[in-house]
Each structure stands twice: as structure tokens, then as C-alpha cells.
Design a protein around this motif. Structure first.
Motif, PDB file in Angstrom:
ATOM      1  N   MET A  19      -8.681  -8.338   1.192  1.00 56.18           N
ATOM      2  CA  MET A  19      -7.652  -8.767   2.145  1.00 56.18           C
ATOM      3  C   MET A  19      -6.945  -7.568   2.769  1.00 56.18           C
ATOM      4  SD  MET A  19      -6.074 -11.826  -0.142  1.00 56.18           S
ATOM      5  CE  MET A  19      -5.126 -12.746   1.009  1.00 56.18           C
ATOM      6  N   ALA A  20      -6.790  -6.513   1.983  1.00 58.15           N
ATOM      7  CA  ALA A  20      -5.994  -5.372   2.457  1.00 58.15           C
ATOM      8  C   ALA A  20      -6.851  -4.292   3.115  1.00 58.15           C
ATOM      9  CB  ALA A  20      -5.219  -4.775   1.282  1.00 58.15           C
ATOM     10  N   GLN A  21      -8.167  -4.539   3.275  1.00 61.40           N
ATOM     11  CA  GLN A  21      -9.026  -3.456   3.780  1.00 61.40           C
ATOM     12  C   GLN A  21      -8.751  -3.114   5.248  1.00 61.40           C
ATOM     13  OE1 GLN A  21     -12.712  -6.412   3.872  1.00 61.40           O
ATOM     14  NE2 GLN A  21     -13.387  -4.320   3.986  1.00 61.40           N
ATOM     15  N   GLN A  22      -8.258  -4.099   6.020  1.00 61.97           N
ATOM     16  CA  GLN A  22      -7.849  -3.770   7.395  1.00 61.97           C
ATOM     17  C   GLN A  22      -6.460  -3.133   7.288  1.00 61.97           C
ATOM     18  OE1 GLN A  22      -7.952  -7.805   8.958  1.00 61.97           O
ATOM     19  NE2 GLN A  22      -9.460  -7.129  10.440  1.00 61.97           N
ATOM     20  N   HIS A  23      -6.324  -1.889   7.698  1.00 60.43           N
ATOM     21  CA  HIS A  23      -5.021  -1.232   7.563  1.00 60.43           C
ATOM     22  C   HIS A  23      -4.131  -1.654   8.723  1.00 60.43           C
ATOM     23  CE1 HIS A  23      -6.368   0.983   4.159  1.00 60.43           C
ATOM     24  NE2 HIS A  23      -7.413   1.410   4.828  1.00 60.43           N
ATOM     25  N   HIS A  24      -3.587  -2.853   8.561  1.00 59.41           N
ATOM     26  CA  HIS A  24      -2.815  -3.459   9.628  1.00 59.41           C
ATOM     27  C   HIS A  24      -1.609  -4.115   8.971  1.00 59.41           C
ATOM     28  CE1 HIS A  24      -1.808  -6.344  12.801  1.00 59.41           C
ATOM     29  NE2 HIS A  24      -2.478  -5.553  13.607  1.00 59.41           N
ATOM     30  N   PRO A  25      -0.424  -4.003   9.577  1.00 62.11           N
ATOM     31  CA  PRO A  25       0.774  -4.582   8.939  1.00 62.11           C
ATOM     32  C   PRO A  25       0.615  -6.064   8.588  1.00 62.11           C
ATOM     33  CG  PRO A  25       1.408  -3.293  10.853  1.00 62.11           C
ATOM     34  CD  PRO A  25      -0.091  -3.287  10.820  1.00 62.11           C
ATOM     35  N   ARG A  26      -0.070  -6.821   9.473  1.00 61.94           N
ATOM     36  CA  ARG A  26      -0.212  -8.251   9.216  1.00 61.94           C
ATOM     37  C   ARG A  26      -1.104  -8.519   8.005  1.00 61.94           C
ATOM     38  NH1 ARG A  26      -1.186 -11.471  14.402  1.00 61.94           N
ATOM     39  NH2 ARG A  26       1.005 -11.038  14.730  1.00 61.94           N
ATOM     40  N   THR A  31      -1.609 -10.040   2.352  1.00 58.18           N
ATOM     41  CA  THR A  31      -2.033  -9.709   0.987  1.00 58.18           C
ATOM     42  C   THR A  31      -0.867  -9.809   0.012  1.00 58.18           C
ATOM     43  OG1 THR A  31      -3.539  -8.129   2.019  1.00 58.18           O
ATOM     44  CG2 THR A  31      -3.311  -7.997  -0.360  1.00 58.18           C
ATOM     45  N   THR A  32       0.294  -9.288   0.424  1.00 59.77           N
ATOM     46  CA  THR A  32       1.483  -9.320  -0.446  1.00 59.77           C
ATOM     47  C   THR A  32       1.901 -10.761  -0.720  1.00 59.77           C
ATOM     48  OG1 THR A  32       2.172  -7.302   0.690  1.00 59.77           O
ATOM     49  CG2 THR A  32       3.773  -8.323  -0.776  1.00 59.77           C
ATOM     50  N   LYS A  33       1.941 -11.592   0.345  1.00 56.14           N
ATOM     51  CA  LYS A  33       2.319 -13.001   0.171  1.00 56.14           C
ATOM     52  C   LYS A  33       1.350 -13.690  -0.784  1.00 56.14           C
ATOM     53  CE  LYS A  33       4.585 -13.966   4.600  1.00 56.14           C
ATOM     54  NZ  LYS A  33       4.406 -14.502   5.941  1.00 56.14           N
ATOM     55  N   TYR A  34       0.070 -13.436  -0.568  1.00 57.64           N
ATOM     56  CA  TYR A  34      -0.955 -14.069  -1.405  1.00 57.64           C
ATOM     57  C   TYR A  34      -0.790 -13.649  -2.858  1.00 57.64           C
ATOM     58  CZ  TYR A  34      -5.508 -15.598  -3.087  1.00 57.64           C
ATOM     59  OH  TYR A  34      -6.509 -16.212  -3.793  1.00 57.64           O
ATOM     60  N   LEU A  90      -0.118 -20.579   2.891  1.00 58.43           N
ATOM     61  CA  LEU A  90      -1.533 -20.609   3.298  1.00 58.43           C
ATOM     62  C   LEU A  90      -1.771 -20.305   4.785  1.00 58.43           C
ATOM     63  CD1 LEU A  90      -4.476 -21.051   2.430  1.00 58.43           C
ATOM     64  CD2 LEU A  90      -4.142 -23.482   2.695  1.00 58.43           C
ATOM     65  N   PRO A  91      -1.096 -20.990   5.736  1.00 58.56           N
ATOM     66  CA  PRO A  91      -1.356 -20.663   7.147  1.00 58.56           C
ATOM     67  C   PRO A  91      -1.014 -19.209   7.475  1.00 58.56           C
ATOM     68  CG  PRO A  91      -0.168 -22.730   6.969  1.00 58.56           C
ATOM     69  CD  PRO A  91      -0.171 -22.134   5.604  1.00 58.56           C
ATOM     70  N   GLU A  92       0.092 -18.712   6.924  1.00 59.62           N
ATOM     71  CA  GLU A  92       0.514 -17.321   7.199  1.00 59.62           C
ATOM     72  C   GLU A  92      -0.512 -16.325   6.677  1.00 59.62           C
ATOM     73  OE1 GLU A  92       3.317 -16.577   8.859  1.00 59.62           O
ATOM     74  OE2 GLU A  92       3.652 -18.731   9.103  1.00 59.62           O
ATOM     75  N   VAL A  93      -0.973 -16.555   5.450  1.00 60.05           N
ATOM     76  CA  VAL A  93      -1.929 -15.623   4.838  1.00 60.05           C
ATOM     77  C   VAL A  93      -3.251 -15.649   5.588  1.00 60.05           C
ATOM     78  CG1 VAL A  93      -3.324 -15.214   2.756  1.00 60.05           C
ATOM     79  CG2 VAL A  93      -0.879 -15.641   2.544  1.00 60.05           C
ATOM     80  N   LEU A  94      -3.737 -16.856   5.885  1.00 60.23           N
ATOM     81  CA  LEU A  94      -5.045 -16.975   6.556  1.00 60.23           C
ATOM     82  C   LEU A  94      -5.001 -16.343   7.949  1.00 60.23           C
ATOM     83  CD1 LEU A  94      -7.723 -18.158   5.680  1.00 60.23           C
ATOM     84  CD2 LEU A  94      -7.158 -20.243   6.862  1.00 60.23           C
ATOM     85  N   GLN A  95      -3.835 -16.463   8.612  1.00 57.65           N
ATOM     86  CA  GLN A  95      -3.692 -15.891   9.948  1.00 57.65           C
ATOM     87  C   GLN A  95      -3.776 -14.359   9.924  1.00 57.65           C
ATOM     88  OE1 GLN A  95      -3.747 -17.463  12.791  1.00 57.65           O
ATOM     89  NE2 GLN A  95      -3.493 -15.561  13.888  1.00 57.65           N
ATOM     90  N   GLY A  96      -3.378 -13.756   8.811  1.00 64.30           N
ATOM     91  CA  GLY A  96      -3.371 -12.292   8.741  1.00 64.30           C
ATOM     92  C   GLY A  96      -4.686 -11.686   8.289  1.00 64.30           C
ATOM     93  N   LEU A  97      -5.711 -12.521   8.041  1.00 68.32           N
ATOM     94  CA  LEU A  97      -6.976 -12.000   7.489  1.00 68.32           C
ATOM     95  C   LEU A  97      -8.082 -12.014   8.543  1.00 68.32           C
ATOM     96  CD1 LEU A  97      -7.042 -13.917   4.098  1.00 68.32           C
ATOM     97  CD2 LEU A  97      -6.156 -11.649   4.552  1.00 68.32           C
TER      98      LEU A  97
END
Length: 270
Positions: A19-26, A31-34, A90-97
Motif C-alpha cells: 500500500m505504501a510503495q507509491q510515495h504519495h501523501p494519499r 496505509t496509516t488509516k488501514y 474503506l472508501p478512503e483507503v481504497l481511494q488512496g491505493l
């Protein structure tokens, strides 16, 4: 119980680097929320099993019999898979991946908690499972209505489908497994098709027809099947579940579930 908790924790730890491999704030935020929600749920499971062992003297997760312990474990597993009213992450996390990691989160990550829910479902309060199921179906229907982001739309679709799976769990676990299998197949189709087309918004799909007509047709059919439109495959588990609910003398619940499916179908058709 310790083994179940350990398995769930390893499952969480394994997907976090993805989840964190894209170095992007979102991506980092997602990842943190998850991580926080999953760690909370795992801690709740451990707490409940300790409480059960303390009161009943049994550590086996199949034998959890203390009412408070079973309720806590069920709610913790609901938080893990994102059932309403514990669905907000869930929607927030999925949107950031990315779409690939989103696919793993929507399908593979649901299997371990589901295995545990199936094992403890016979000891759980039926009213709790019914409430979780109806709420998830309604939230999944309402939540997706004003979305333009495809990943959020798929997240709400996931919440609605999980609601259908949970509501029938106490009566026919086989139907839950059938629904889960069909849901995983359809969602995989959707995520992989969207990945090929590199589209994450609804308006980018509108321009896809001239470029890839076959794939666009496939996406359309998969979406309608996810919505449960007859005569497509996704309608079958819904039909069987409604039939079973009616047999169990729960016509009002069946009606609410059918209405929530219409809500979902509206945004799929759009």
C-alpha cells in the motif's frame, strides 16, 4: 485464538508495504488509516478471546460462548472487512491505493476475517448479524450514489455485497460462500479491466468506447452483474438469499435488502 490473531496480524503486515510503495501523501494516509483500523480490530479479537478464556476457561475460537465475547469478536471482524457501521475507513483507503493493491484489498484481504466469521457465526447473536447486514446493504446503496471516483464506487459496492453475505450467514453459510466467490470474481474482473484502461473516474470510461469497445462492453456487463441485474450472474446469489430470507419468515428484511439492491443498481447503471 492466538493463532487466529497472529494470522490476521501477519495478513495486515504483508499488505502494508504494497500500500505504501507509491510515495504519495494519499497512499501514506491510506496505509496509516488501514493499519490503525486493522490493529484495533486485532486487539479487540485478542481482548474478547482473553475475556472468554477468563470466564469460560476455553481458548478455542470455535467455542467462544460468552455473549459479550462473541459480540466483540463479530464487531472486530466487521471492522476488519468494513461492514457498516464500521465501514468509514474503506472508501478512503481504497481511494488512496493503486488499482492492483485495491484489488488485493477488496478480495484476498477479506478471506481470513470471513473464515473466522464463518466459524463463530453459529454462536453469534442473530439480531447483530441481521443489523450489520441490513445496514451495510443500505450504506453501500446510499454511499455510492454521488460518487464519481470508480475506486470509491467499488468500495461502496464491497460494503453492500458484504451486507448480503452477512445477512444470510446464520441461515445458509453455503450461500455466503457462493456470494463471496461471485463477488471476488466480478471485482477482480472490474479492477483488472480498469487497470488495463488506466481509468479511475467515471468520465474517463465515457471516452473508452472508441478505443476498446470489447473491454468497455465487458466492464459494463461486470458492473451490471455486480449490481445484481437479471439475467446476469450477480443476480443469482441475491435471488437465492431473498428466497431463503422469505423462507425464514423475514419478509420485511428481504424487502429492505431488495430495495437497497435497487439503490446500488442505480449507480451501476449510471
Amino acid at each position: 485464538c492466538i493463532l487466529a490473531w497472529m494470522g490476521l496480524e501477519i495478513n495486515t503486515m504483508a499488505i502494508i508495504p504494497l500500500m505504501a510503495q507509491q510515495h504519495h501523501p494519499r497512499a501514506t494516509e491510506a496505509t496509516t488509516k488501514y493499519f490503525l483500523t486493522q490493529a484495533t480490530a486485532a486487539a479487540m479479537i485478542l481482548f474478547a478471546s482473553t475475556m472468554n478464556a477468563w470466564t469460560m476457561g476455553d481458548w478455542n475460537i470455535n467455542q467462544i460462548s460468552h455473549p459479550l465475547a462473541t459480540t466483540t469478536v463479530t464487531l472486530a471482524l466487521a471492522l476488519k472487512i468494513g461492514l457498516a457501521p464500521m465501514h468509514f475507513w474503506l472508501p478512503e483507503v481504497l481511494q488512496g491505493l493503486s488499482l492492483t493493491t485495491g484489488l488485493v484489498l477488496s478480495t484476498w484481504q477479506k478471506l481470513a476475517p470471513f473464515a473466522l466469521i464463518l466459524q463463530i457465526s453459529q454462536n453469534t447473536n442473530p439480531a447483530l448479524l441481521t443489523t450489520l447486514g441490513v445496514m451495510s446493504a443500505l450504506v453501500g446503496g446510499w454511499g455510492g450514489l454521488n460518487q464519481t471516483q470508480l475506486r470509491k464506487l467499488l468500495a461502496y459496492s464491497s460494503i453492500a455485497h458484504l451486507g448480503w453475505m452477512i445477512i444470510i450467514l446464520q441461515f445458509m453459510p453455503a450461500l455466503t460462500l457462493l456470494n463471496l466467490t461471485i463477488y471476488i470474481t466480478m471485482t477482480s474482473t472490474m479492477f483488472l479491466s480498469l487497470k488495463i484502461m488506466a481509468s479511475t473516474k467515471i468520465n474517463s470510461l465515457a471516452l473508452a468506447w472508441p478505443k476498446t469497445p470489447t473491454l468497455t462492453t465487458l466492464i459494463m456487463l461486470s458492473l451490471l452483474s455486480l449490481g445484481g441485474l437479471p439475467p446476469l450472474t450477480g443476480f443469482m446469489p441475491k435471488w437465492l438469499i431473498l428466497q431463503e430470507l422469505t423462507k425464514q419468515d423475514l419478509p420485511i428484511t428481504a424487502t429492505i435488502m431488495a430495495m437497497s439492491a435497487l439503490l446500488s443498481l442505480f449507480f451501476y447503471l449510471r
